[in-house]
Design an enzyme around this catalytic site. Structure first.
Site, PDB file in Angstrom:
ATOM      1  N   TYR A 171      44.572 -44.125  -0.740  1.00 13.84           N
ATOM      2  CA  TYR A 171      45.191 -45.327  -0.136  1.00 13.84           C
ATOM      3  C   TYR A 171      46.267 -44.911   0.861  1.00 13.84           C
ATOM      4  O   TYR A 171      46.283 -45.381   2.014  1.00 13.84           O
ATOM      5  CB  TYR A 171      45.805 -46.213  -1.233  1.00 13.84           C
ATOM      6  CG  TYR A 171      46.620 -47.371  -0.688  1.00 13.84           C
ATOM      7  CD1 TYR A 171      45.991 -48.515  -0.193  1.00 13.84           C
ATOM      8  CD2 TYR A 171      48.015 -47.336  -0.662  1.00 13.84           C
ATOM      9  CE1 TYR A 171      46.732 -49.580   0.316  1.00 13.84           C
ATOM     10  CE2 TYR A 171      48.755 -48.393  -0.151  1.00 13.84           C
ATOM     11  CZ  TYR A 171      48.108 -49.511   0.329  1.00 13.84           C
ATOM     12  OH  TYR A 171      48.848 -50.562   0.841  1.00 13.84           O
TER      13      TYR A 171
ATOM     14  N   SER B 143      51.544 -49.466   5.375  1.00 20.48           N
ATOM     15  CA  SER B 143      52.318 -49.361   4.130  1.00 20.48           C
ATOM     16  C   SER B 143      53.348 -48.248   4.267  1.00 20.48           C
ATOM     17  O   SER B 143      53.109 -47.271   4.996  1.00 20.48           O
ATOM     18  CB  SER B 143      51.391 -49.023   2.957  1.00 20.48           C
ATOM     19  OG  SER B 143      52.156 -48.750   1.793  1.00 20.48           O
TER      20      SER B 143
HETATM   21  P1  NAD Z   1      46.031 -59.467  -1.255  1.00 24.15           P
HETATM   22  O1  NAD Z   1      45.144 -58.842  -2.270  1.00 24.15           O
HETATM   23  O2  NAD Z   1      46.651 -60.793  -1.514  1.00 24.15           O
HETATM   24  O3  NAD Z   1      45.306 -59.547   0.165  1.00 24.15           O
HETATM   25  C1  NAD Z   1      44.360 -58.615   0.593  1.00 24.15           C
HETATM   26  C2  NAD Z   1      43.336 -59.370   1.410  1.00 24.15           C
HETATM   27  O4  NAD Z   1      42.361 -58.437   1.892  1.00 24.15           O
HETATM   28  C3  NAD Z   1      42.596 -60.419   0.584  1.00 24.15           C
HETATM   29  O5  NAD Z   1      42.560 -61.624   1.305  1.00 24.15           O
HETATM   30  C4  NAD Z   1      41.190 -59.833   0.446  1.00 24.15           C
HETATM   31  O6  NAD Z   1      40.191 -60.815   0.419  1.00 24.15           O
HETATM   32  C5  NAD Z   1      41.093 -59.015   1.716  1.00 24.15           C
HETATM   33  N1  NAD Z   1      40.050 -58.017   1.577  1.00 24.15           N
HETATM   34  C6  NAD Z   1      40.011 -56.966   0.708  1.00 24.15           C
HETATM   35  N2  NAD Z   1      38.845 -56.319   0.812  1.00 24.15           N
HETATM   36  C7  NAD Z   1      38.123 -56.965   1.766  1.00 24.15           C
HETATM   37  C8  NAD Z   1      36.827 -56.797   2.304  1.00 24.15           C
HETATM   38  N3  NAD Z   1      35.999 -55.842   1.901  1.00 24.15           N
HETATM   39  N4  NAD Z   1      36.425 -57.660   3.257  1.00 24.15           N
HETATM   40  C9  NAD Z   1      37.213 -58.649   3.665  1.00 24.15           C
HETATM   41  N5  NAD Z   1      38.451 -58.875   3.195  1.00 24.15           N
HETATM   42  C10 NAD Z   1      38.895 -58.040   2.247  1.00 24.15           C
HETATM   43  O7  NAD Z   1      47.142 -58.360  -0.988  1.00 24.15           O
HETATM   44  P2  NAD Z   1      48.380 -58.260  -0.017  1.00 24.15           P
HETATM   45  O8  NAD Z   1      49.424 -57.586  -0.817  1.00 24.15           O
HETATM   46  O9  NAD Z   1      48.676 -59.537   0.667  1.00 24.15           O
HETATM   47  O10 NAD Z   1      47.833 -57.160   1.014  1.00 24.15           O
HETATM   48  C11 NAD Z   1      47.736 -57.377   2.421  1.00 24.15           C
HETATM   49  C12 NAD Z   1      47.887 -56.045   3.142  1.00 24.15           C
HETATM   50  O11 NAD Z   1      49.203 -55.533   2.945  1.00 24.15           O
HETATM   51  C13 NAD Z   1      46.936 -54.938   2.647  1.00 24.15           C
HETATM   52  O12 NAD Z   1      46.451 -54.211   3.764  1.00 24.15           O
HETATM   53  C14 NAD Z   1      47.834 -54.065   1.794  1.00 24.15           C
HETATM   54  O13 NAD Z   1      47.384 -52.749   1.718  1.00 24.15           O
HETATM   55  C15 NAD Z   1      49.146 -54.189   2.551  1.00 24.15           C
HETATM   56  N6  NAD Z   1      50.329 -53.860   1.747  1.00 24.15           N
HETATM   57  C16 NAD Z   1      50.656 -54.593   0.653  1.00 24.15           C
HETATM   58  C17 NAD Z   1      51.790 -54.247  -0.075  1.00 24.15           C
HETATM   59  C18 NAD Z   1      52.221 -55.009  -1.291  1.00 24.15           C
HETATM   60  O14 NAD Z   1      53.147 -54.552  -1.971  1.00 24.15           O
HETATM   61  N7  NAD Z   1      51.626 -56.141  -1.601  1.00 24.15           N
HETATM   62  C19 NAD Z   1      52.583 -53.174   0.325  1.00 24.15           C
HETATM   63  C20 NAD Z   1      52.220 -52.445   1.450  1.00 24.15           C
HETATM   64  C21 NAD Z   1      51.086 -52.805   2.159  1.00 24.15           C
END
Ligand code: NAD
Length: 246
Positions: free
Chosen positions: A157, A144
């Protein structure tokens, strides 16, 4: 399994039933890889996506060490090889940075467990197979921009993602030339995780040079490029639509 099928590289994408992970799974399958779809709860969605992409689905809770380790073993049992690991699964919820009492030790432990320790364990379990990948193994960590600058949904985080950025560089230095390790550090991405983050969406529309948050497919395109770029390792690429320039 026919030889032709067995020859296709295999990618494990954690947290791939929604958001960024789903887009990455679709992109890599579209590029000819066999994809292992993974989630913690969404078994039906995982099975359906895996069937659509011609891959397989594995369920595992990344807060449970045995399940995390078994995820890689199951992927290898099913496909016989592992070329790419995309550590995408992650958790995040807003905690005000100045309210130190609000970020409890339990919050810290959970965020570090899923966002940092699980990716580490998956790398460790996958390493022997990644080293044997015919074109060289590749790990991409989804971190991130909060791990690069003092921002983000909470201090724990941001710290978990900063640590994963550093692990990316440390492992790139340690594992080359057999395995390359890179990270994508997104700004705001339009996914289920951020659907209620109205202020952040407004900030990106108004201030980012690209005038919008990223779409999951924007992240997936960059992940595919990092995997394809056979000389690139140890890089943390910020993908924030240029917000950091403002
Ligand atoms: P999302 O909530 O759609 O996806 C997160 C995924 O992680 C889900 O499929 C969930 O089931 C899985 N997950 C969470 N806890 C878990 C566990 N204990 N065991 C197994 N799986 C688990 O969110 P996203 O936005 O697609 O996030 C994906 C990645 O991108 C994350 O690492 C997040 O921190 C990172 N990210 C997202 C953003 C944003 O703005 N959406 C920005 C920067 C980084």
């Amino acid at each position: 399994m026919g030889t032709e099928q067995h020859d296709r590289p295999v990618a494990l994408v954690t947290g791939s039933t929604s958001g960024i992970g789903e887009a990455v799974a679709r992109r890599l399958a579209g590029g000819g890889m066999r994809v292992v779809v993974h989630s913690r709860h969404s078994t039906d969605a995982g099975e359906a996506l895996a069937a659509e992409l011609g891959g397989t689905y594995v369920q595992a809770d990344l807060e449970v060490e045995d399940e995390t380790r078994a995820l890689v073993r199951t992927a290898l049992d099913r496909h016989g090889r592992l070329d790419v690991l995309v550590n995408n699964a992650g958790i995040s919820w807003p905690i005000p940075h100045a309210d130190l009492a609000a970020a409890t030790p339990a919050d810290w432990r959970r965020l570090l467990e899923v966002n940092l320790i699980a990716p580490w364990l998956l790398c460790a379990e996958a390493l022997p197979a990644l080293r044997e990948a015919p074109g060289g193994g590749s790990v991409v960590n989804i971190t991130s921009h909060a791990g690069v600058r003092p921002k983000g949904s909470s201090v724990p985080y941001a710290a978990s993602k900063a640590a994963l950025n550093h692990v990316t560089r440390l492992l790139a230095a340690a594992l080359g030339p057999d395995v390359r390790v890179n990270a994508v550090a997104p700004g705001l991405v339009d996914t289920p995780m951020t659907k209620d983050w109205a202020e952040a969406h407004q900030l990106w529309r108004e201030r980012a040079p690209m005038h919008r948050p990223a779409r999951p497919a924007d992240v997936a395109d960059l992940v595919a490029s990092l995997i394809a770029s056979s000389y690139l390792t140890g890089e943390v690429i910020v993908l924030d639509g240029g917000l950091n320039l403002t």
